[in-house]
Design a protein around this motif. Structure first.
Motif, short mmCIF file in Angstrom:
data_model
loop_
_atom_site.label_atom_id
_atom_site.label_comp_id
_atom_site.label_asym_id
_atom_site.label_seq_id
_atom_site.Cartn_x
_atom_site.Cartn_y
_atom_site.Cartn_z
N ASP A 94 15.04 -12.18 7.42
CA ASP A 94 14.11 -11.34 6.66
C ASP A 94 13.27 -12.17 5.69
O ASP A 94 12.06 -11.98 5.57
CB ASP A 94 14.89 -10.28 5.88
CG ASP A 94 15.49 -9.20 6.79
OD1 ASP A 94 15.01 -9.07 7.93
OD2 ASP A 94 16.44 -8.53 6.35
N LYS A 95 13.91 -13.10 4.99
CA LYS A 95 13.19 -13.95 4.04
C LYS A 95 12.19 -14.85 4.75
O LYS A 95 11.08 -15.07 4.26
CB LYS A 95 14.19 -14.79 3.24
CG LYS A 95 15.04 -13.98 2.25
CD LYS A 95 15.99 -14.89 1.48
CE LYS A 95 16.83 -14.07 0.50
NZ LYS A 95 17.79 -14.92 -0.26
N ALA A 96 12.60 -15.34 5.90
CA ALA A 96 11.70 -16.20 6.67
C ALA A 96 10.47 -15.43 7.12
O ALA A 96 9.35 -15.95 7.11
CB ALA A 96 12.44 -16.77 7.88
N ALA A 97 10.67 -14.16 7.53
CA ALA A 97 9.55 -13.34 7.98
C ALA A 97 8.53 -13.14 6.85
O ALA A 97 7.31 -13.15 7.09
CB ALA A 97 10.06 -11.99 8.48
N LYS A 98 8.99 -12.96 5.63
CA LYS A 98 8.10 -12.76 4.49
C LYS A 98 7.36 -14.04 4.12
O LYS A 98 6.21 -14.01 3.70
CB LYS A 98 8.88 -12.25 3.29
CG LYS A 98 9.46 -10.86 3.47
CD LYS A 98 10.25 -10.42 2.24
CE LYS A 98 10.84 -9.04 2.43
NZ LYS A 98 11.65 -8.61 1.25
N LYS A 99 8.04 -15.18 4.30
CA LYS A 99 7.47 -16.45 3.87
C LYS A 99 6.62 -17.12 4.93
O LYS A 99 5.54 -17.66 4.63
CB LYS A 99 8.59 -17.39 3.44
CG LYS A 99 8.10 -18.67 2.79
CD LYS A 99 9.25 -19.48 2.21
CE LYS A 99 8.73 -20.74 1.51
NZ LYS A 99 9.84 -21.52 0.92
N ILE A 100 7.06 -17.11 6.18
CA ILE A 100 6.35 -17.86 7.22
C ILE A 100 5.86 -16.99 8.39
O ILE A 100 5.31 -17.49 9.36
CB ILE A 100 7.23 -19.01 7.78
CG1 ILE A 100 8.53 -18.45 8.38
CG2 ILE A 100 7.53 -20.01 6.70
CD1 ILE A 100 9.42 -19.52 9.00
#
Length: 261
Positions: free
Chosen positions: A14-20
């Motif tokens: 989830d964090k990766a989706a928001k960042k990259i």
């Protein structure tokens, strides 16, 4: 201290989706899944905790990266392209070959009415029948001494970057004239073949066979490829007929627009 489990990997996802972005986040998920899969037999981890993490979907409002070309766009591009560019586009347009594979295709890979090759990305064998439309394009190739079927205006093999540069300049010019809509890509021609055949009613397995999308198999023999070529001949005939049908529909419409006061 965190214990590695599926909720932890889902949170990282989830964090990766928001960042990259969603696509790269899914790549992170796939990478972790492969790491876990190979670590299990070594006794380094108990399970593949990335396996059950749901991949992010492509946003609905996101433009299609390699959209299919319309019949009108194909006709305009081919009619305006220079001979050494036109035949390259025709090859991709009438085979579904990946651009890099089409540019590397050697003359000795065309045996009679069949293109024999291996898809560079997957190592999968392909056996693509040469349709009448493609044969006409191949017959129009300017003479050259390169070992590849396609060659630049200097007579040497194309590099992917070289052809991409020529294509981008040519495409931009057509866009500025208002002759084509933005978004045409070379890889979009591969999508065009798949979409045309799917809309013509062929099942995904037959389309995948033509495009070389099977799981690679070291046990594949030449005889099996020969059988595949026979089946692909029917698939290519469908593509040829469908393109001709669509062209007949488009032509009268274009003539009406030209005669309208």
């Amino acid at each position: 201290m965190h214990v590695i489990d599926t909720p932890l990997i889902a949170g990282i996802h989830d964090k990766a989706a928001k960042k990259i972005g969603w696509r790269r986040a899914n790549m992170v998920r796939t990478l972790l899944s492969e790491v876990f899969r190979h670590a299990i037999p070594q006794g380094l981890i108990a399970a593949n905790y990335a396996k059950d993490v749901i991949p992010k979907r492509r946003p609905r409002d996101r433009a299609y990266a390699n959209r299919p070309w319309t019949i009108e766009e194909r006709d305009i591009v081919l009619s305006r392209a220079k001979p050494h560019v036109r035949v390259a586009l025709a090859l991709m347009m009438n085979t579904g070959l990946d651009p890099s594979d089409a540019l590397k295709l050697r003359k000795d890979q065309i045996d009679g009415d069949t293109i024999w090759g291996v898809r560079g990305k997957t190592g999968e064998e392909v056996a693509i029948p040469v349709s009448p439309t493609l044969q006409a394009a191949l017959d129009s190739i300017p003479g050259h001494e390169a070992a590849t079927v396609l060659a630049s205006s200097q007579g040497g093999p194309w590099t992917y970057n070289g052809f991409s540069t020529v294509w981008h300049r040519f495409k931009t010019g057509l866009e500025e004239e208002g002759l084509i809509a933005p978004g045409l890509t070379l890889k979009g021609l591969r999508h065009t073949v798949a979409t045309t055949l799917r809309e013509a009613g062929l099942d995904e397995r037959r389309i995948a066979d033509l495009l070389g999308q099977k799981t690679p198999s070291m046990a594949r023999h030449y005889s099996r490829s020969a059988n595949l070529a026979d089946k692909n001949r029917e698939t290519m005939a469908t593509l040829e007929k469908e393109n001709a049908r669509r062209a007949k529909i488009v032509k009268p419409s274009a003539e009406k627009r030209q005669t309208r006061p």
